[in-house]
Structures are given as structure tokens and as C-alpha cells.
Design a protein around this motif. Structure first.
Motif, mmCIF file in Angstrom:
data_model
loop_
_atom_site.group_PDB
_atom_site.id
_atom_site.type_symbol
_atom_site.label_atom_id
_atom_site.label_comp_id
_atom_site.label_asym_id
_atom_site.label_seq_id
_atom_site.Cartn_x
_atom_site.Cartn_y
_atom_site.Cartn_z
ATOM 1 N N ARG A 122 -0.151 -12.560 0.523
ATOM 2 C CA ARG A 122 -0.739 -11.397 1.196
ATOM 3 C C ARG A 122 -1.964 -10.860 0.462
ATOM 4 N NH1 ARG A 122 4.626 -9.036 3.400
ATOM 5 N NH2 ARG A 122 5.472 -10.976 4.208
ATOM 6 N N LYS A 147 -9.149 -4.585 0.387
ATOM 7 C CA LYS A 147 -8.151 -3.668 0.936
ATOM 8 C C LYS A 147 -6.862 -3.794 0.130
ATOM 9 C CE LYS A 147 -6.872 -2.129 5.479
ATOM 10 N NZ LYS A 147 -6.651 -2.444 6.858
ATOM 11 N N ARG A 149 -2.900 -3.308 -0.619
ATOM 12 C CA ARG A 149 -1.666 -3.310 0.177
ATOM 13 C C ARG A 149 -0.486 -3.149 -0.775
ATOM 14 N NH1 ARG A 149 -0.189 -7.974 4.570
ATOM 15 N NH2 ARG A 149 1.445 -6.799 5.587
ATOM 16 N N GLN A 162 6.737 -4.370 3.839
ATOM 17 C CA GLN A 162 5.662 -3.400 3.626
ATOM 18 C C GLN A 162 6.280 -2.155 2.987
ATOM 19 O OE1 GLN A 162 2.311 -3.833 4.436
ATOM 20 N NE2 GLN A 162 1.951 -1.923 3.395
#
Length: 168
Positions: A122, A147, A149, A162
Motif C-alpha cells: 500500500r 499521500k 495512509r 484501514q
């Protein structure tokens, strides 16, 4: 011209996983982090054999917390460009919460490196930290396309989810 050079250096540093800053003289200073998470983990555990509790990339360095085989908490700082140990010491300010964390960490089936490997698809792993409260998980931060995460990797099953967002 100076802005183009600085922008180029900043872009190059960010693409290689580092950061760039401009010193007060206007000359660019780069804090590149060329060492991967797994390389940093290996170097930290070579310095202090034990179980990795956290590893975080920050300002061109990797900061590690390790539950040593001696049962003590160790903090190790590594140079992000070559994984050399910059600082190492025993954390003497421990409490009952640290003892509970140590117990949960010892019972984890998934290690910090395994959690990082599972989350790496990811993005680039920049931080892994064990959280032994409630359901033990590895909190993993990744970066992809600039970005960030936040992910959780279950310390028993290895399932990646998540992370809940922080509503500060």
C-alpha cells in the motif's frame, strides 16, 4: 535560478523518501533516508537483540524502540543514509504500562517486520508501532504518491485494515 535548484532538490529528496530543507544561507541541505524499513529494523536489532516495538523514520533518521532480550526497553537512533547507530540507550523511565506492553508484544504472532511487509503493498513504510491495548495491532504508516495512509495489522492474524481516522 535558485528556486529551480531548490525545487529540484526537494523533488529528488521526496522521491527517494527523504526530506529537503533550505539552510539560512540559502544553500540546500538534504536529509535523505536511503535505508529501507527492513534494513533499519535489521540494523537496530543487530545493535540490540530482542523484539522490535516501534521503528519510525523522521528527519533523515530511524528511531527504534526495542524490548531487549535482557527484558529492558532500549532506544536506538540510526542514520537514515547508512543505518549506522547514532545513539543507543536504555529507557530507565518505565512503568506498569510498559510491563503490560512487553507482555502483549511477547505474545504477538506477527512481528514488526512482518507487519511492515504486509502493509508495503500500500506504499513505502515510514513507521510501525505496536499497540497492545485492547486488540493488539501494529500501527503502520505508509506513503504513496505523497499521500500518507494509516493502517492496522492485527498482531495475531496479520490481517491489514484501514486505521480509524483521528478526529482531533
Amino acid at each position: 535560478m535558485k528556486r529551480i535548484v531548490i525545487a529540484s532538490i526537494t523533488t529528488a529528496a521526496l522521491l527517494t523518501g527523504g526530506t529537503a530543507a533550505v539552510a539560512s544561507t540559502g544553500a540546500p541541505t538534504t536529509h535523505a533516508t536511503n535505508v529501507s524499513f527492513s534494513e533499519a529494523a535489521q540494523a537496530a536489532l543487530k545493535a540490540v537483540p530482542g523484539t522490535l516495538d516501534s521503528l519510525d523514520r523522521d528527519h533523515g533518521r530511524w528511531d527504534a524502540e526495542i524490548l531487549g532480550k535482557d527484558g529492558k526497553w532500549h532506544e536506538v537512533t540510526l542514520d537514515g543514509s547508512n543505518a549506522k547507530v547514532l545513539n543507543q540507550h536504555i529507557d530507565r523511565d518505565t512503568d506498569a504500562e510498559d510491563a503490560a506492553e512487553a507482555k502483549a508484544l511477547r505474545n504477538a504472532d506477527v512481528s514488526a517486520t512482518e507487519a511492515a511487509r504486509k502493509a508495503a503493498s500500500r506504499g513505502t513504510v515510514t513507521s510501525v508501532e505496536f499497540d497492545g491495548d485492547r486488540t493488539p495491532v501494529w500501527e503502520v504508516e505508509t506513503v504513496k504518491n505523497h499521500k500518507e495512509r494509516d493502517l492496522n495489522v492485527n498482531a495475531q492474524s496479520g490481517k491489514v485494515t484501514q486505521a480509524p481516522s483521528d478526529d482531533d
